[in-house]
Design a protein around this motif. Structure first.
Motif, mmCIF file in Angstrom:
data_model
loop_
_atom_site.group_PDB
_atom_site.id
_atom_site.type_symbol
_atom_site.label_atom_id
_atom_site.label_comp_id
_atom_site.label_asym_id
_atom_site.label_seq_id
_atom_site.Cartn_x
_atom_site.Cartn_y
_atom_site.Cartn_z
ATOM 1 N N PRO A 47 0.816 -1.217 0.000
ATOM 2 C CA PRO A 47 0.000 0.000 0.000
ATOM 3 C C PRO A 47 0.853 1.272 0.000
ATOM 4 O O PRO A 47 2.009 1.261 0.430
ATOM 5 C CB PRO A 47 -0.817 -0.112 1.283
ATOM 6 N N PRO A 48 0.285 2.383 -0.490
ATOM 7 C CA PRO A 48 1.019 3.650 -0.537
ATOM 8 C C PRO A 48 1.583 4.085 0.814
ATOM 9 O O PRO A 48 2.612 4.747 0.868
ATOM 10 C CB PRO A 48 -0.019 4.650 -1.039
ATOM 11 N N SER A 49 0.935 3.691 1.892
ATOM 12 C CA SER A 49 1.412 4.089 3.219
ATOM 13 C C SER A 49 2.799 3.528 3.533
ATOM 14 O O SER A 49 3.478 4.014 4.430
ATOM 15 C CB SER A 49 0.413 3.654 4.287
ATOM 16 N N THR A 50 3.249 2.518 2.792
ATOM 17 C CA THR A 50 4.573 1.921 3.021
ATOM 18 C C THR A 50 5.658 2.554 2.168
ATOM 19 O O THR A 50 6.821 2.194 2.276
ATOM 20 C CB THR A 50 4.544 0.414 2.703
ATOM 21 N N ALA A 51 5.298 3.493 1.320
ATOM 22 C CA ALA A 51 6.221 4.050 0.320
ATOM 23 C C ALA A 51 7.292 4.938 0.933
ATOM 24 O O ALA A 51 7.118 5.531 2.000
ATOM 25 C CB ALA A 51 5.439 4.861 -0.711
ATOM 26 N N VAL A 52 8.395 5.020 0.199
ATOM 27 C CA VAL A 52 9.452 5.999 0.440
ATOM 28 C C VAL A 52 9.601 6.763 -0.868
ATOM 29 O O VAL A 52 9.758 6.162 -1.925
ATOM 30 C CB VAL A 52 10.795 5.330 0.801
ATOM 31 N N THR A 53 9.523 8.093 -0.812
ATOM 32 C CA THR A 53 9.696 8.905 -2.014
ATOM 33 C C THR A 53 11.098 9.484 -2.018
ATOM 34 O O THR A 53 11.538 10.085 -1.036
ATOM 35 C CB THR A 53 8.641 10.033 -2.072
ATOM 36 N N VAL A 54 11.810 9.263 -3.118
ATOM 37 C CA VAL A 54 13.197 9.694 -3.272
ATOM 38 C C VAL A 54 13.237 10.842 -4.270
ATOM 39 O O VAL A 54 12.641 10.764 -5.338
ATOM 40 C CB VAL A 54 14.072 8.529 -3.779
ATOM 41 N N ASP A 55 13.942 11.912 -3.904
ATOM 42 C CA ASP A 55 14.085 13.062 -4.803
ATOM 43 C C ASP A 55 15.557 13.438 -4.898
ATOM 44 O O ASP A 55 16.133 13.986 -3.968
ATOM 45 C CB ASP A 55 13.266 14.244 -4.298
ATOM 46 N N ALA A 56 16.162 13.110 -6.037
ATOM 47 C CA ALA A 56 17.571 13.432 -6.265
ATOM 48 C C ALA A 56 17.703 14.469 -7.377
ATOM 49 O O ALA A 56 18.679 14.487 -8.112
ATOM 50 C CB ALA A 56 18.350 12.170 -6.606
ATOM 51 N N THR A 57 16.701 15.343 -7.491
ATOM 52 C CA THR A 57 16.713 16.343 -8.556
ATOM 53 C C THR A 57 17.455 17.614 -8.173
ATOM 54 O O THR A 57 17.769 18.423 -9.036
ATOM 55 C CB THR A 57 15.280 16.711 -8.983
ATOM 56 N N GLY A 58 17.718 17.798 -6.897
ATOM 57 C CA GLY A 58 18.406 19.009 -6.441
ATOM 58 C C GLY A 58 19.830 18.715 -6.033
ATOM 59 O O GLY A 58 20.405 17.683 -6.387
ATOM 60 N N GLU A 59 20.396 19.623 -5.275
ATOM 61 C CA GLU A 59 21.779 19.461 -4.826
ATOM 62 C C GLU A 59 21.916 18.356 -3.786
ATOM 63 O O GLU A 59 22.950 17.717 -3.689
ATOM 64 C CB GLU A 59 22.307 20.783 -4.272
ATOM 65 N N GLU A 60 20.864 18.150 -2.985
ATOM 66 C CA GLU A 60 20.876 17.100 -1.980
ATOM 67 C C GLU A 60 19.736 16.131 -2.247
ATOM 68 O O GLU A 60 18.635 16.531 -2.614
ATOM 69 C CB GLU A 60 20.732 17.684 -0.574
ATOM 70 N N THR A 61 19.987 14.846 -2.044
ATOM 71 C CA THR A 61 18.959 13.825 -2.202
ATOM 72 C C THR A 61 18.125 13.766 -0.937
ATOM 73 O O THR A 61 18.668 13.786 0.168
ATOM 74 C CB THR A 61 19.602 12.451 -2.463
ATOM 75 N N THR A 62 16.792 13.713 -1.102
ATOM 76 C CA THR A 62 15.916 13.576 0.053
ATOM 77 C C THR A 62 15.156 12.262 -0.029
ATOM 78 O O THR A 62 14.836 11.783 -1.118
ATOM 79 C CB THR A 62 14.903 14.732 0.150
ATOM 80 N N ARG A 63 14.896 11.693 1.130
ATOM 81 C CA ARG A 63 14.061 10.502 1.272
ATOM 82 C C ARG A 63 12.928 10.873 2.208
ATOM 83 O O ARG A 63 13.168 11.290 3.332
ATOM 84 C CB ARG A 63 14.843 9.345 1.876
ATOM 85 N N THR A 64 11.697 10.720 1.720
ATOM 86 C CA THR A 64 10.531 11.093 2.506
ATOM 87 C C THR A 64 9.626 9.879 2.674
ATOM 88 O O THR A 64 9.292 9.213 1.688
ATOM 89 C CB THR A 64 9.735 12.216 1.794
#
Length: 66
Positions: A3-20
């Motif tokens: 389910p979506p509630s288990t997801a981790v969203t990764v964003d490496a589009t900027g200077e720093e990578t974020t994991r949400t």
């Protein structure tokens, strides 16, 4: 997929990578496509998502398969 509630969203589009923790978007029905990769654990999957996010210049949602 898990389910979506288990997801981790990764964003490496900027200077720093974020994991949400949580899904890419809040919606009742949403799927823009997916990849299935065979890795040892979630950390390995998130590592691949970081590379994909940087290459595609887009956020990537990671979820396990049931």
């Amino acid at each position: 997929m898990q389910p979506p509630s288990t997801a981790v969203t990764v964003d490496a589009t900027g200077e720093e990578t974020t994991r949400t923790a949580g899904p890419f978007v809040e919606a009742t029905q949403y799927l823009g496509g997916f990849w299935i990769i065979d890795v040892a654990d979630e950390d390995a999957a998130v590592g691949w998502a970081e590379r994909a996010s940087a290459a595609l210049r887009s956020r990537i949602e990671v979820r396990g398969l049931q």
